[in-house]
Design an enzyme around this catalytic site. Sequence first.
Site, mmCIF file in Angstrom:
data_model
loop_
_atom_site.group_PDB
_atom_site.id
_atom_site.type_symbol
_atom_site.label_atom_id
_atom_site.label_comp_id
_atom_site.label_asym_id
_atom_site.label_seq_id
_atom_site.Cartn_x
_atom_site.Cartn_y
_atom_site.Cartn_z
ATOM 1 C CG ASP A 1 5.635 -17.018 -14.668
ATOM 2 O OD1 ASP A 1 5.886 -18.216 -15.031
ATOM 3 O OD2 ASP A 1 5.848 -16.534 -13.356
ATOM 4 C CG ASP B 1 3.977 -21.980 -10.274
ATOM 5 O OD1 ASP B 1 3.908 -22.678 -11.583
ATOM 6 O OD2 ASP B 1 3.294 -22.158 -9.023
HETATM 7 O O1 1GP Z 1 6.613 -21.018 -15.112
HETATM 8 P P1 1GP Z 1 6.093 -20.793 -13.870
HETATM 9 O O2 1GP Z 1 4.696 -20.591 -13.869
HETATM 10 O O3 1GP Z 1 6.779 -19.773 -12.690
HETATM 11 O O4 1GP Z 1 6.265 -22.307 -12.911
HETATM 12 C C1 1GP Z 1 7.394 -22.560 -12.392
HETATM 13 C C2 1GP Z 1 7.335 -23.657 -11.469
HETATM 14 O O5 1GP Z 1 7.328 -25.005 -12.186
HETATM 15 C C3 1GP Z 1 8.345 -23.728 -10.493
HETATM 16 O O6 1GP Z 1 9.236 -22.743 -10.394
HETATM 17 MG MG MG Z 2 7.104 -17.999 -12.238
#
Ligand code: 1GP
Ligand code: MG
Length: 280
Positions: A59, A61
């Site tokens: 992942d 963020d």
């Molecule tokens: O899937 P990720 O990389 O955590 O991105 C989520 C982001 O759009 C906000 O929470």
């Molecule tokens: Mg994330």
Amino acid sequence: MILKPNQIFGLVTLTTSGARFTSTATNNLQFQSRTVSVKMANPAVCDSEKKLITHVIFDMDGLLLDTEKFYTEVQEIILSRFDKTFDWSLKAKMMGKKAIEAARVFVEETGISDSLSAENFLVERESMLQEMFPTSELMPGASRLVKHLHASGVPICVATGTHKRHFALKTQRHGEIFSLMHHIVMGDDPEVKQGKPSPDIFLAAARRFDGEPVHPSKILVFEDAPSGVLAAKNAGMSVVMVPDPRLDSAFHETADEVVKSLLDFDPAEWGLPPFTDTTA
Ligand SMILES: O=P(O)(O)OC[C@@H](O)CO
Ligand SMILES: [Mg+2]
């Protein structure tokens, strides 16, 4: 079977003596003695399965990049206009989701949807986020783990709910790390019909590795968000959760392992190449 938040099983394996922990199919946990630091393990993932891992999906963020704080800051600024406060129970429902899905949760759960639509919330926050994203820093341990797995020949990729334009802003100072990824699947990818906790994005990411299709049981996902952990389990994959310390620990239950930071992750526990002296 798609896991829903109330279909959560958690089995605590002890890393120190003491605690006894039983969980039923829901979140009600009974600790029979003092709490100790424990590693969560999903009963479905036994040691032999841990040795099957051949591919890794990250992942982004909150996991590779310290960017969740920007979303929180912007949401607090917008909510203050309505004399409302933002809290981690709402954050837990939003993080990891596609932008519009998270926006709908935000305006509805805070009761401001009559004054601010989900679409207008996204417009209002955009300029603030565009200023913040280029300052994104890597999370502790992210660079070391990505470089180690790449150098060891383990196929790695990213599956992030963020959209292309935001991805470019967030990663503009971290080209070296993201260039080590075999591929990157983003939230606005045509194959990603639904955002996390749907398994779509992780299944799409698994399909894009070279060679034969990779069986989900051979894939280890790293996630920070409850929706992402659920998405990985719904995809039939194993998942290591690296949660923000402010997130309610009840959300840890679905993960196969929970670590405080990527610095605490031991690849050898999953049959992946161990850190050597030079990388440890
Ligand atoms: O899937 P990720 O990389 O955590 O991105 C989520 C982001 O759009 C906000 O929470
Ligand atoms: Mg994330």
